[in-house]
Design an enzyme around this catalytic site. Structure first.
Site, PDB file in Angstrom:
ATOM      1  N   GLY A  18       0.847  -1.188   0.000  1.00  0.00           N
ATOM      2  CA  GLY A  18       0.000   0.000   0.000  1.00  0.00           C
ATOM      3  C   GLY A  18       0.878   1.231   0.000  1.00  0.00           C
ATOM      4  O   GLY A  18       2.075   1.172  -0.294  1.00  0.00           O
ATOM      5  N   ALA A  20       2.160   2.931   2.406  1.00  0.00           N
ATOM      6  CA  ALA A  20       3.295   2.864   3.336  1.00  0.00           C
ATOM      7  C   ALA A  20       4.439   2.060   2.746  1.00  0.00           C
ATOM      8  O   ALA A  20       5.602   2.478   2.787  1.00  0.00           O
ATOM      9  CB  ALA A  20       2.844   2.256   4.666  1.00  0.00           C
ATOM     10  N   TRP A  49      -8.669   1.876  -1.689  1.00  0.00           N
ATOM     11  CA  TRP A  49     -10.069   2.110  -1.352  1.00  0.00           C
ATOM     12  C   TRP A  49     -10.286   3.445  -0.633  1.00  0.00           C
ATOM     13  O   TRP A  49     -11.429   3.816  -0.353  1.00  0.00           O
ATOM     14  CB  TRP A  49     -10.577   0.992  -0.445  1.00  0.00           C
ATOM     15  CG  TRP A  49     -10.592  -0.362  -1.096  1.00  0.00           C
ATOM     16  CD1 TRP A  49     -10.016  -0.723  -2.277  1.00  0.00           C
ATOM     17  CD2 TRP A  49     -11.212  -1.545  -0.591  1.00  0.00           C
ATOM     18  NE1 TRP A  49     -10.227  -2.061  -2.530  1.00  0.00           N
ATOM     19  CE2 TRP A  49     -10.961  -2.585  -1.519  1.00  0.00           C
ATOM     20  CE3 TRP A  49     -11.942  -1.832   0.560  1.00  0.00           C
ATOM     21  CZ2 TRP A  49     -11.417  -3.886  -1.332  1.00  0.00           C
ATOM     22  CZ3 TRP A  49     -12.401  -3.127   0.746  1.00  0.00           C
ATOM     23  CH2 TRP A  49     -12.148  -4.142  -0.187  1.00  0.00           C
ATOM     24  N   ALA A  50      -9.209   4.140  -0.307  1.00  0.00           N
ATOM     25  CA  ALA A  50      -9.329   5.385   0.467  1.00  0.00           C
ATOM     26  C   ALA A  50     -10.012   6.459  -0.380  1.00  0.00           C
ATOM     27  O   ALA A  50      -9.511   6.851  -1.431  1.00  0.00           O
ATOM     28  CB  ALA A  50      -7.947   5.852   0.909  1.00  0.00           C
ATOM     29  N   GLN A  51     -11.150   6.943   0.095  1.00  0.00           N
ATOM     30  CA  GLN A  51     -11.922   7.917  -0.670  1.00  0.00           C
ATOM     31  C   GLN A  51     -11.581   9.357  -0.299  1.00  0.00           C
ATOM     32  O   GLN A  51     -11.594  10.242  -1.146  1.00  0.00           O
ATOM     33  CB  GLN A  51     -13.425   7.690  -0.432  1.00  0.00           C
ATOM     34  CG  GLN A  51     -13.952   6.394  -1.006  1.00  0.00           C
ATOM     35  CD  GLN A  51     -15.447   6.228  -0.757  1.00  0.00           C
ATOM     36  OE1 GLN A  51     -16.125   7.140  -0.282  1.00  0.00           O
ATOM     37  NE2 GLN A  51     -15.962   5.058  -1.067  1.00  0.00           N
ATOM     38  N   GLY A  53      -8.896  11.682   1.269  1.00  0.00           N
ATOM     39  CA  GLY A  53      -7.825  12.478   0.701  1.00  0.00           C
ATOM     40  C   GLY A  53      -6.617  12.506   1.606  1.00  0.00           C
ATOM     41  O   GLY A  53      -6.424  11.618   2.444  1.00  0.00           O
ATOM     42  N   GLU A 118     -13.389  18.152   5.810  1.00  0.00           N
ATOM     43  CA  GLU A 118     -13.886  16.932   6.436  1.00  0.00           C
ATOM     44  C   GLU A 118     -14.057  17.168   7.931  1.00  0.00           C
ATOM     45  O   GLU A 118     -13.593  18.173   8.485  1.00  0.00           O
ATOM     46  CB  GLU A 118     -12.945  15.756   6.165  1.00  0.00           C
ATOM     47  CG  GLU A 118     -12.978  15.306   4.719  1.00  0.00           C
ATOM     48  CD  GLU A 118     -12.144  14.071   4.441  1.00  0.00           C
ATOM     49  OE1 GLU A 118     -12.286  13.505   3.346  1.00  0.00           O
ATOM     50  OE2 GLU A 118     -11.341  13.676   5.307  1.00  0.00           O
ATOM     51  N   HIS A 233     -15.876   3.656  11.019  1.00  0.00           N
ATOM     52  CA  HIS A 233     -16.336   4.732  10.142  1.00  0.00           C
ATOM     53  C   HIS A 233     -17.854   4.792  10.242  1.00  0.00           C
ATOM     54  O   HIS A 233     -18.529   3.773  10.110  1.00  0.00           O
ATOM     55  CB  HIS A 233     -15.912   4.490   8.698  1.00  0.00           C
ATOM     56  CG  HIS A 233     -15.977   5.733   7.857  1.00  0.00           C
ATOM     57  ND1 HIS A 233     -17.172   6.321   7.511  1.00  0.00           N
ATOM     58  CD2 HIS A 233     -15.001   6.507   7.319  1.00  0.00           C
ATOM     59  CE1 HIS A 233     -16.925   7.412   6.780  1.00  0.00           C
ATOM     60  NE2 HIS A 233     -15.614   7.536   6.661  1.00  0.00           N
ATOM     61  N   ARG A 278     -15.173  11.288  14.214  1.00  0.00           N
ATOM     62  CA  ARG A 278     -15.753  10.019  13.784  1.00  0.00           C
ATOM     63  C   ARG A 278     -16.277   9.169  14.935  1.00  0.00           C
ATOM     64  O   ARG A 278     -17.312   8.513  14.803  1.00  0.00           O
ATOM     65  CB  ARG A 278     -14.705   9.218  12.990  1.00  0.00           C
ATOM     66  CG  ARG A 278     -14.498   9.743  11.597  1.00  0.00           C
ATOM     67  CD  ARG A 278     -13.487   8.917  10.838  1.00  0.00           C
ATOM     68  NE  ARG A 278     -13.368   9.402   9.471  1.00  0.00           N
ATOM     69  CZ  ARG A 278     -12.508   8.926   8.588  1.00  0.00           C
ATOM     70  NH1 ARG A 278     -11.677   7.957   8.932  1.00  0.00           N
ATOM     71  NH2 ARG A 278     -12.464   9.413   7.362  1.00  0.00           N
ATOM     72  N   HIS A 337     -12.942   0.408  10.447  1.00  0.00           N
ATOM     73  CA  HIS A 337     -12.325   1.140   9.343  1.00  0.00           C
ATOM     74  C   HIS A 337     -10.825   1.360   9.511  1.00  0.00           C
ATOM     75  O   HIS A 337     -10.072   1.284   8.539  1.00  0.00           O
ATOM     76  CB  HIS A 337     -13.031   2.492   9.215  1.00  0.00           C
ATOM     77  CG  HIS A 337     -12.530   3.356   8.103  1.00  0.00           C
ATOM     78  ND1 HIS A 337     -12.643   2.987   6.773  1.00  0.00           N
ATOM     79  CD2 HIS A 337     -11.925   4.580   8.106  1.00  0.00           C
ATOM     80  CE1 HIS A 337     -12.134   3.942   6.005  1.00  0.00           C
ATOM     81  NE2 HIS A 337     -11.680   4.906   6.785  1.00  0.00           N
ATOM     82  N   GLU A 361      -0.557   1.942   9.038  1.00  0.00           N
ATOM     83  CA  GLU A 361      -1.567   1.563  10.020  1.00  0.00           C
ATOM     84  C   GLU A 361      -1.086   0.537  11.025  1.00  0.00           C
ATOM     85  O   GLU A 361      -1.552   0.513  12.170  1.00  0.00           O
ATOM     86  CB  GLU A 361      -2.813   1.051   9.291  1.00  0.00           C
ATOM     87  CG  GLU A 361      -4.027   0.901  10.176  1.00  0.00           C
ATOM     88  CD  GLU A 361      -5.293   0.591   9.391  1.00  0.00           C
ATOM     89  OE1 GLU A 361      -6.325   0.334  10.033  1.00  0.00           O
ATOM     90  OE2 GLU A 361      -5.259   0.611   8.135  1.00  0.00           O
ATOM     91  N   LEU A 378      -3.152   8.325   5.074  1.00  0.00           N
ATOM     92  CA  LEU A 378      -2.183   8.309   3.969  1.00  0.00           C
ATOM     93  C   LEU A 378      -1.016   9.244   4.287  1.00  0.00           C
ATOM     94  O   LEU A 378       0.147   8.938   3.995  1.00  0.00           O
ATOM     95  CB  LEU A 378      -2.853   8.737   2.660  1.00  0.00           C
ATOM     96  CG  LEU A 378      -3.992   7.854   2.131  1.00  0.00           C
ATOM     97  CD1 LEU A 378      -4.537   8.426   0.825  1.00  0.00           C
ATOM     98  CD2 LEU A 378      -3.537   6.420   1.933  1.00  0.00           C
TER      99      LEU A 378
END
Length: 518
Positions: A18, A20, A49-51, A53, A118, A233, A278, A337, A361, A378
């Site tokens: 990924g 990392a 899959w990260a939507q 940013g 966000e 999430h 969250r 999540h 992660e 990210l």
């Protein structure tokens, strides 16, 4: 030069492909790097899959200290401010680095980077790619760069055990491919294996995200921190898919609201409203659903009509599920999540086991505390990839290369065992927890682990830490301890977890040597 023939004195192994893993491999160039990944390059990773940013304080009226302050506030008292400030200061330069690799971020009409908002951010600072496809956009750019770097080779295989020399230093990796196990000696190993969401029946993560890197490090003796903090999430799309598709938090940043079946505002009267952190939003939805009220994300109107242009990933997901977001609210629920806990690392990503580093992660850097701020994941991986590479370059290679008499037996997770683990974690180690449920989970997970389930072992580590934290904070919420204690980190080791679990399970003996060693 082939992978197997590389000199262990030169090679660095990066486990995971990924953001990392790929960023770390690129930062290590021109040193020879072998990326070990369970799937082909560009597949099977949560990065894609990260939507949301990447958060970066580059807009007018913004600055890294403001970004760091928002990170600290979201972290519910456990974020280390010096780490948050260091990462926030690095963010603008990391965006430039990605642009230099050819990553095409969204831009305004004047050519400047488009910045979104966000939850829990005090400024518009979310840099995106193709609307809500930032992870895929970044991953594609990193994959192109890796494929163009001669010093990086990719090996599709499962990482099963860390090799250690006579002094306990990590000096390679045992891998398995097509049923055959083999050793891969190296001067250093970097774990970049992602999180634990796949341990839960309701998750937005790939099914393979079951904490494999966490368990590799734990079995090697690495210290583990804050494993109880799992972020759920709040707006996974509840339409029967597994894993659950995600309705990005950015939708609420652009005006979407959470409503119940009668149209009542779920977040009414709660500080921050629909843009609260969250953990707060996830609990509000959980409590509404526990009371029999279905919850929906309301994007009807202009936002829904512009969805295909502004949020094409969510629009496509809704279309596939038969939902028209312009006229229908989207059914949502919390889902596992992100894991704030992980292997303890220092400012250079170094664990307390010589020869072993961790990035992303799987690591506990001090950035996220008890609750990750949106779009910092990210960023964290990118921010630590450079220091990790520099640290490895400065580290002498291990003097010995481990050569066990026999290769360790690979543990497995049959479909039935993993399904039991996922259901149990969802039910007893989920959004809201209590002592009775956690003790039940520990006893059941202990039994499954004795039967050879690696997933159960990782779930066991999380459940034991959750039982030990007798307070409610961030992503860890106890219905039997609603208040907060003095601030502290939960730091433990694999063998301490096994000791506690055996006592709780009433077992007369610890887990079998095979289960412990892998």
């Amino acid at each position: 030069m082939s992978i197997v023939s590389r000199s262990p004195a030169d090679r660095v192994i990066v486990v995971g492909a990924g953001v990392a893993g790929l960023a770390t491999a690129l930062r290590l160039a021109p040193r020879p790097v072998t990326i070990v990944t369970a799937a082909s390059l560009g597949n099977g990773t949560a990065t894609g899959w990260a939507q949301g940013g990447i958060a970066a304080a580059i807009g007018p009226g913004d600055a890294p200290p403001l970004h760091a302050a928002d990170t600290e506030a979201a972290g519910a008292g456990l974020t280390e401010l010096d780490v948050a400030l260091r990462v926030a200061q690095a963010a603008p330069g990391l965006i430039d680095w990605l642009v230099g690799l050819g990553v095409a971020f969204d831009r305004d009409a004047d050519g400047s980077l488009a910045l979104g908002l966000e939850a829990a951010h005090s400024r518009r600072r979310i840099v995106r790619g193709r609307g809500d496809s930032t992870g895929a956009t970044v991953l594609e750019g990193l994959v192109r760069a890796v494929r163009a770097t001669p010093s990086i080779e990719v090996l599709v295989a499962d990482a099963t055990t860390l090799m250690q020399d006579a002094n306990g230093a990590v000096c390679g990796l045992v891998c398995e491919s097509d049923g055959a196990a083999f050793r891969l000696p190296a001067r250093a190993v970097v774990l970049a294996t992602g999180g634990v969401g796949g341990l839960y029946a309701a998750t937005t993560n790939p099914r393979g995200a079951i904490g494999s890197g966490l368990l590799l490090a734990a079995r090697a003796g690495a210290s583990l921190r804050d494993l109880e903090f799992v972020q759920f999430h709040p707006t996974a799309i509840a339409a029967g898919a597994d894993p659950m598709p995600l309705a990005t938090e950015a939708l609420r940043g652009e005006g979407a609201t959470l409503v119940d079946v009668e149209g009542g505002r779920v977040m009414a009267g709660i500080s921050g409203g629909d843009l609260a952190p969250r953990d707060v939003v996830a609990r509000a939805i959980f409590q509404a659903q526990a009371g029999g009220r279905a919850v929906f994300l309301d994007t009807r109107g202009d936002l829904g009509r512009s969805m295909a242009r502004r949020f094409p990933t969510v629009a496509g997901l809704c279309s596939g599920l038969g939902i028209d977001p312009a006229v229908q609210p989207i059914p949502v629920r919390p889902a596992a999540h992100y894991h704030m806990g992980g292997v303890v690392v220092d400012a250079h990503g170094r664990t307390d086991v010589p020869g072993l580093w961790a990035c992303g992660e799987v690591a506990s850097t001090g950035l996220h505390g008890a609750n990750r701020l949106a779009s910092n994941s990210l960023l964290e991986a990118l921010a630590f990839s450079g220091p990790i590479a520099a640290s490895i370059e400065a580290e002498p290679a291990s003097a010995m290369i481990g050569d066990a008499a026999s290769l360790p037996r690979r543990q497995g997770d049959g479909g039935r065992a993993l399904a039991e683990v996922r259901a149990l974690m969802d039910r007893r180690v989920g959004v809201v927890r209590d002592a009775a449920g956690l003790r039940e989970a520990i006893a059941s997970l202990h039994l499954l682990a004795e039967g050879g389930s690696d997933a159960a072992l990782t779930g066991l580590m999380i459940a034991v830490c959750a039982l030990s934290r007798q307070e409610s904070r961030g992503g860890h919420w106890r219905s039997d301890f609603s208040g907060q204690a003095a601030r502290y980190h939960t730091v433990t080791t694999f063998f301490e977890v096994l000791r506690v679990a055996a006592e709780i399970a009433g077992a007369s003996e610890r887990l079998s040597p095979e289960a412990v060693s892998g």
